[in-house]
Write a protein that holds these residues in place. Sequence first.
Motif, short mmCIF file in Angstrom:
data_model
loop_
_atom_site.label_atom_id
_atom_site.label_comp_id
_atom_site.label_asym_id
_atom_site.label_seq_id
_atom_site.Cartn_x
_atom_site.Cartn_y
_atom_site.Cartn_z
N ALA A 535 0.83 -1.21 0.00
CA ALA A 535 0.00 0.00 0.00
C ALA A 535 0.85 1.25 0.00
O ALA A 535 0.48 2.27 -0.60
N ASN A 536 2.00 1.19 0.65
CA ASN A 536 2.89 2.36 0.66
C ASN A 536 3.59 2.56 -0.68
O ASN A 536 3.79 3.69 -1.13
N LYS A 539 0.75 3.73 -3.30
CA LYS A 539 -0.31 4.51 -2.65
C LYS A 539 -0.99 5.46 -3.64
O LYS A 539 -2.23 5.53 -3.71
N LYS A 540 -0.21 6.18 -4.41
CA LYS A 540 -0.76 7.14 -5.36
C LYS A 540 -1.55 6.44 -6.45
O LYS A 540 -2.67 6.88 -6.81
N GLN A 543 -4.92 5.06 -5.07
CA GLN A 543 -5.91 6.12 -4.86
C GLN A 543 -6.53 6.56 -6.17
O GLN A 543 -7.74 6.79 -6.27
#
Length: 642
Positions: A535-536, A539-540, A543
Motif C-alpha cells: 500500500a505504501n 499509494k498514489k 488512490q
Amino acid sequence: MEAETTTTVDSSSRELLLFAVDARKNMYEQNEDKVPLMAMVLGSVKECFKSKVIADAGDLLGVVLFGTSKMNNPNDLENIYVLLELDVPDPESILYLETLERTPEWMLSQFGGLERYAKLKFQNLLFTCRSLFHHSARSKTLNIRKRLLLFTDDDDPIEDAENQKNACIRQARDLVESGIRIELVPLKSITSKPFDYHLFYEDIIGGTSPPELEPSTNSTSSSYHPLISKLEQLQQHIRKKQYRKRVLMYTILYLDNDSTKQQDTNTASCSSQLDHGGGGAVGWEVYALFHRATKSRKVLLEARNNEPVRRVSISYSEQSGALVTNSNDIRYSFPFDGVACVFTPSEMEQLGHLSKYGMELIGFEHKDKLKWQYNIRPSYFLYPSDRTIKGSQFLVSVLWRQMLQQNQIAIVRVRFRRYSHPRLAALVPQEEKKNQSSQGLGEPCGFHLIWLPFAEDIRKEWRNQYPKWNNLPSKQCVQAAMNVISKLSMPSYQPTNYSDPDIQQYYNGLQALALNQSNLPQVKDTLDVDDVQMANVAKKQLQEWSQYVHEQPIGIMKQEKTCSSSQQSTVIHNMEKNRAKQYLEELELDWKALAADYSGNGLEKQNMTTLKMFCTAHDLKKSGRKAELIERIREYLQTEET
C-alpha cells in the motif's frame, strides 16, 4: 483376487563422495566475515551431509584431514587423519561435524595442525583416498560415481620437490583410471597468498584449469584469480558441483510420415532401428527447466529389522484358488449394455497407443501466433543428441538456423511416456546468448518445448461469458489499473529467493527428530504478503484507480424482475402446504377421533412423516419429538372445536 506380500529390498548406492580438507594452521585463519576457513568448510560439508540424507539416501560420504600432526588411516601414513570413513550419513556424523564447526580451536588441539604452509607428502593423501574408495563396500557397484573434493588455500603443497610431484601425478592418474574424479575447491582467507593453479594442481587435476580458476581480467597476473572467501560462495560452489545438468529423458522427433510407420514398442528398439536408416528422425535430450520441490515419499519398513520392503502382488483364481503366474491367463473386462467386453493384455496395451512414441512434426507456424498465455505448464528444453540417432546435431543445426531466420516455430504431437496421452506442443528455437558479467555462456542454443492448450483449456473472454454486464471501464480506468500492476510488479524476481514454508517446516521437523533436537528451527515465510508495504509503494496509483472505480460503477449486472427472497419463501411454503394436504386426503384419517383416543391406538400409532404432514398442512411447528408433535396436534384440534 489379489494378495499383497512384502519382501526386503537391498538398495545400492549411486555416489561415493570424499571430502579432503587441509588441516594446517593456515586453514584456521579467518575470512572476510571473521569466520575461520576450517569452520566454513566443515559447515558446508555438514550441509552436504544433510542434503544427502534427504535426497540420496544410498550415497556414501567421508571426510579426510591432511596436514595434521596426528595420523589415523588404514596405512599409517604421516599427516593423514580419517575423520569420517565412507559411509551413509547418519545423525551422529552430522552432530560430530556440527561440534567441530563450533569449536575450531579445540579441533586444532585435538588433531594438531602443521605449521603454516608446511610442505607435505601429498601422495600420502591420494594413496589414502584411493584405499578408502577401494575398500568401500559399494565401490564395485556398476554405474556409481566416485568424487574427491579438495579444500585448501595452498597452491603448492610440495614446493619444488620434483620427485614428489611425479609421485603425486602417478597417484592422481591411478585415481582417474579407477574412475575417481578429483575436484579442487580453492579457498582464501584475509592473509592468504594469491592462488596459482598452474604451480601444482594443473598437473594433478588436468591440463586445463576449471572455469572458476580462469585468469581474471582485473588481476595483476594472468595466473591469479579471486577465490572463495565466504560461506555463501562455498555452499553455492559445492551445490554447483553436486547437482549437474542431468538429462530428464531421451526422445525422437519424426520429420516425415515414413519414419512414423516404424513400430516402436520401447525406446531402445526404436533407437536401434533409426540408427540403421531412420533418416527422417532426429534424437533429442530433454531437460527440465523447472522442478517443484515436494516432500519425500514414505518408505515401508519391516517391523523386525527396519529394513526397506517392497510390495509384491499375487493373483489367484477365486474359484479354484490356484495361483496365476502367467500374465496371458488374465483378462480384462468392461461392462457395456449389460455385456462384459473382454480384452487380452496385448489388446489393452494397444488401446493406450494413440500415437507414436516421441514427437511427430505437424507443421510450422509464425512465431507471432504463439501467445504467452498458451504456456499452461512448465516448459522443457531440448538439445539434439547423437547418442540416440547419429547425425542429429548436424540436421537440427540446419533446422534451428532456418527457423530463426524465418521467425518460425514447429508444431509437434508429443508422447514422452509409453501410456501417456498425446498433446500438442510448440518447438521454439533459442539463440545462444553470452553472459556479459562473467563472460561465459548465459543461455545455450536449442529449442524450448512449449505445451499448447486444448480448446477447453482456454478461458473464454469475460465479455462473451457475461454478456449482461454493462458500464464497461473507460480507458482512463484501465490505464489506472495498469499503473497499479506495473508499480507492484517485480522485475528482479528470482524463484530461488522464495521457498515453500510447508516443505521447509517438514524437513526441519525431520532434521530435529533425527538429530534429537528439542527446539524446532523456525521457518521464515518468504511467501507472506506484506499488505502495508504494497500500500505504501503504490499509494498514489491505488488512490487514482479507486477514484475511477467509485465514479464509474463497473460490472453491474442488469437484474431481471424476479420475486424477492421473502416472496420466494412464501411460494415454497404454500407448495409444501398443498402437498401435505394432498397427502392427508389420500390417507382419509379421522384426526379428531385419533386425538380423543388415549389408549395408544390413536395419534401414537401414526408415524413421524404423517404427523409432520399434518403440522405442515395446518401451519404448525413440525420440529421436536413425536410426543411433542402429538401434544401440539391435540391442542390444535381442541382449539378448533371451541
